[in-house]
Design a protein around this motif. Sequence first.
Motif, PDB file in Angstrom:
ATOM      1  N   LEU A 104       0.830  -1.204   0.000  1.00  0.00           N
ATOM      2  CA  LEU A 104       0.000   0.000   0.000  1.00  0.00           C
ATOM      3  C   LEU A 104       0.867   1.259   0.000  1.00  0.00           C
ATOM      4  N   LEU A 105       0.505   2.194  -0.869  1.00  0.00           N
ATOM      5  CA  LEU A 105       1.102   3.523  -0.907  1.00  0.00           C
ATOM      6  C   LEU A 105       0.001   4.551  -0.729  1.00  0.00           C
ATOM      7  N   TYR A 106       0.372   5.789  -0.364  1.00  0.00           N
ATOM      8  CA  TYR A 106      -0.610   6.851  -0.148  1.00  0.00           C
ATOM      9  C   TYR A 106      -0.631   7.798  -1.343  1.00  0.00           C
ATOM     10  N   GLY A 107      -1.821   8.274  -1.673  1.00  0.00           N
ATOM     11  CA  GLY A 107      -1.944   9.265  -2.736  1.00  0.00           C
ATOM     12  C   GLY A 107      -3.357   9.308  -3.273  1.00  0.00           C
ATOM     13  N   ILE A 108      -3.540  10.126  -4.292  1.00  0.00           N
ATOM     14  CA  ILE A 108      -4.853  10.245  -4.922  1.00  0.00           C
ATOM     15  C   ILE A 108      -4.849   9.741  -6.358  1.00  0.00           C
ATOM     16  N   LEU A 109      -3.653   9.585  -6.940  1.00  0.00           N
ATOM     17  CA  LEU A 109      -3.557   9.065  -8.296  1.00  0.00           C
ATOM     18  C   LEU A 109      -3.335   7.561  -8.247  1.00  0.00           C
ATOM     19  N   PRO A 110      -4.154   6.777  -8.921  1.00  0.00           N
ATOM     20  CA  PRO A 110      -3.902   5.334  -8.951  1.00  0.00           C
ATOM     21  C   PRO A 110      -2.653   5.034  -9.784  1.00  0.00           C
ATOM     22  N   LEU A 111      -2.111   3.855  -9.585  1.00  0.00           N
ATOM     23  CA  LEU A 111      -1.000   3.410 -10.428  1.00  0.00           C
ATOM     24  C   LEU A 111      -1.569   2.953 -11.774  1.00  0.00           C
ATOM     25  N   TYR A 112      -1.727   3.881 -12.687  1.00  0.00           N
ATOM     26  CA  TYR A 112      -2.373   3.581 -13.964  1.00  0.00           C
ATOM     27  C   TYR A 112      -1.386   3.187 -15.057  1.00  0.00           C
ATOM     28  N   ARG A 113      -0.072   3.231 -14.741  1.00  0.00           N
ATOM     29  CA  ARG A 113       0.942   2.842 -15.711  1.00  0.00           C
ATOM     30  C   ARG A 113       2.172   2.359 -14.947  1.00  0.00           C
ATOM     31  N   ALA A 117      12.744   4.226 -15.178  1.00  0.00           N
ATOM     32  CA  ALA A 117      13.666   5.310 -15.508  1.00  0.00           C
ATOM     33  C   ALA A 117      13.210   6.014 -16.788  1.00  0.00           C
ATOM     34  N   GLY A 118      13.091   7.335 -16.710  1.00  0.00           N
ATOM     35  CA  GLY A 118      12.618   8.131 -17.836  1.00  0.00           C
ATOM     36  C   GLY A 118      11.176   8.570 -17.711  1.00  0.00           C
ATOM     37  N   SER A 119      10.403   7.938 -16.805  1.00  0.00           N
ATOM     38  CA  SER A 119       9.008   8.356 -16.608  1.00  0.00           C
ATOM     39  C   SER A 119       8.966   9.733 -15.950  1.00  0.00           C
ATOM     40  N   GLU A 120       7.977  10.546 -16.325  1.00  0.00           N
ATOM     41  CA  GLU A 120       7.792  11.863 -15.733  1.00  0.00           C
ATOM     42  C   GLU A 120       6.307  12.105 -15.493  1.00  0.00           C
ATOM     43  N   GLY A 121       6.010  12.906 -14.494  1.00  0.00           N
ATOM     44  CA  GLY A 121       4.626  13.278 -14.251  1.00  0.00           C
ATOM     45  C   GLY A 121       4.270  13.319 -12.777  1.00  0.00           C
ATOM     46  N   VAL A 124       4.691  10.161 -10.757  1.00  0.00           N
ATOM     47  CA  VAL A 124       6.077   9.906 -10.346  1.00  0.00           C
ATOM     48  C   VAL A 124       6.382  10.650  -9.049  1.00  0.00           C
ATOM     49  N   ALA A 125       5.984  11.920  -8.985  1.00  0.00           N
ATOM     50  CA  ALA A 125       6.211  12.712  -7.766  1.00  0.00           C
ATOM     51  C   ALA A 125       5.505  12.069  -6.575  1.00  0.00           C
ATOM     52  N   GLN A 126       4.288  11.587  -6.781  1.00  0.00           N
ATOM     53  CA  GLN A 126       3.549  10.935  -5.703  1.00  0.00           C
ATOM     54  C   GLN A 126       4.286   9.686  -5.231  1.00  0.00           C
ATOM     55  N   PHE A 127       4.757   8.877  -6.167  1.00  0.00           N
ATOM     56  CA  PHE A 127       5.465   7.659  -5.789  1.00  0.00           C
ATOM     57  C   PHE A 127       6.765   7.984  -5.064  1.00  0.00           C
ATOM     58  N   GLU A 144      10.434  13.378 -11.869  1.00  0.00           N
ATOM     59  CA  GLU A 144      11.267  12.631 -12.810  1.00  0.00           C
ATOM     60  C   GLU A 144      11.769  11.341 -12.165  1.00  0.00           C
ATOM     61  N   TYR A 145      11.490  10.239 -12.818  1.00  0.00           N
ATOM     62  CA  TYR A 145      11.921   8.917 -12.349  1.00  0.00           C
ATOM     63  C   TYR A 145      13.291   8.660 -12.978  1.00  0.00           C
ATOM     64  N   THR A 146      14.357   8.846 -12.180  1.00  0.00           N
ATOM     65  CA  THR A 146      15.720   8.744 -12.692  1.00  0.00           C
ATOM     66  C   THR A 146      16.305   7.377 -12.390  1.00  0.00           C
TER      67      THR A 146
END
Length: 345
Positions: A104-113, A117-121, A124-127, A144-146
């Motif tokens: 379980l993680l906390y947030g309001i955006l589901p893991l929809y993708r 490395a290279g993902s942005e949005g 990503v910040a929530q994760f 940015e997912y580095t």
Amino acid sequence: MTRRTRTVVVAAAAAVVLAGGGAAALGLDDRSGSAPAPDRPPATTQVRRETLARSVEIDGELGYGDPVPFTSKATGTLTWLPPAGRVVKRGGTMLRADNRPVVLLYGILPLYRSLSAGSEGPDVAQFERNLRSLGYDEFTADDEYTGRTAEAVRRWQKKLGLPETGVVDSTWATVANGPVRIAELRSRPGAAASGDVLTYTGAATVVTADVDADAAGWAASGVKVRVTLPDGKKVSGRVTYVGTRAEPKDDGGDPTVPVTISLDGSPGRLREGPVEVTYRGEERKNVLTVPVAALLALAEGGYGLEVVDADGTRYLPVEVGMFADGRVEVRASGLREGLTVGIPA
């Protein structure tokens, strides 16, 4: 439980009905208030100085709110489920599939993708905020997912006993807006791990109520209320949710809207049961008041009081203000606290 709404407010129009039905209209030639009354009233009361407040009382239910289904996207076979009533926090396990955890993680955006490395949005910040809260801080928590994020994820996956891919996806992680409480198990170990395997609620106790739609004008997010708990204890709370759709009652009564209230303090030992919610609205402080039944309708318009003193009785025209809880604010020259006034038959 059948819920009901009781509005403890006497609207201004009620005074007209009351006066018209229970008191004769009076004509006053002397507007100064010196016209004598022919007889003493059958009952009297005294003018009081107090605070008037409009309030609404509703019945509610203390609990954890309505459960929502948890849809697992894990593959394989269910090998473990948490018991009903357990609270799962960030980093905790919602279930195990092929003996691997779904976290379980906390947030309001589901893991929809998938995140790699290279993902942005914003997802990503929530994760990354979650990852830092779990003790992994070798990266910058941004959108940015580095490669450094991926390396931290691999370290986390090793600890969890997962394949060390550096990739995050919904087969082994899920998102809720805070800690959750397991409400009901809808599957069992040995079944397929995917699908609606359980339901959950928030971990905090809340009050839910169905409020008559035509009396729900007071209910808005953030409004403060007082809650009387099943053991008689009173705690403060605030409205956190008001439905936007009115639904008819099961018995065919007037439609209601759902309202959810959070508690500012702990409810104590009792976590479920019937409660009473009181909303205190408009207030008039330090005003002179009399029972609404003391008002007399004047033939020339407006209202008056029958003042009783050692010299007899007289009629005093008054201005009326706020009505609440069976009393009314009154104003007039010469009106004072402790003055005796009549209540007509």
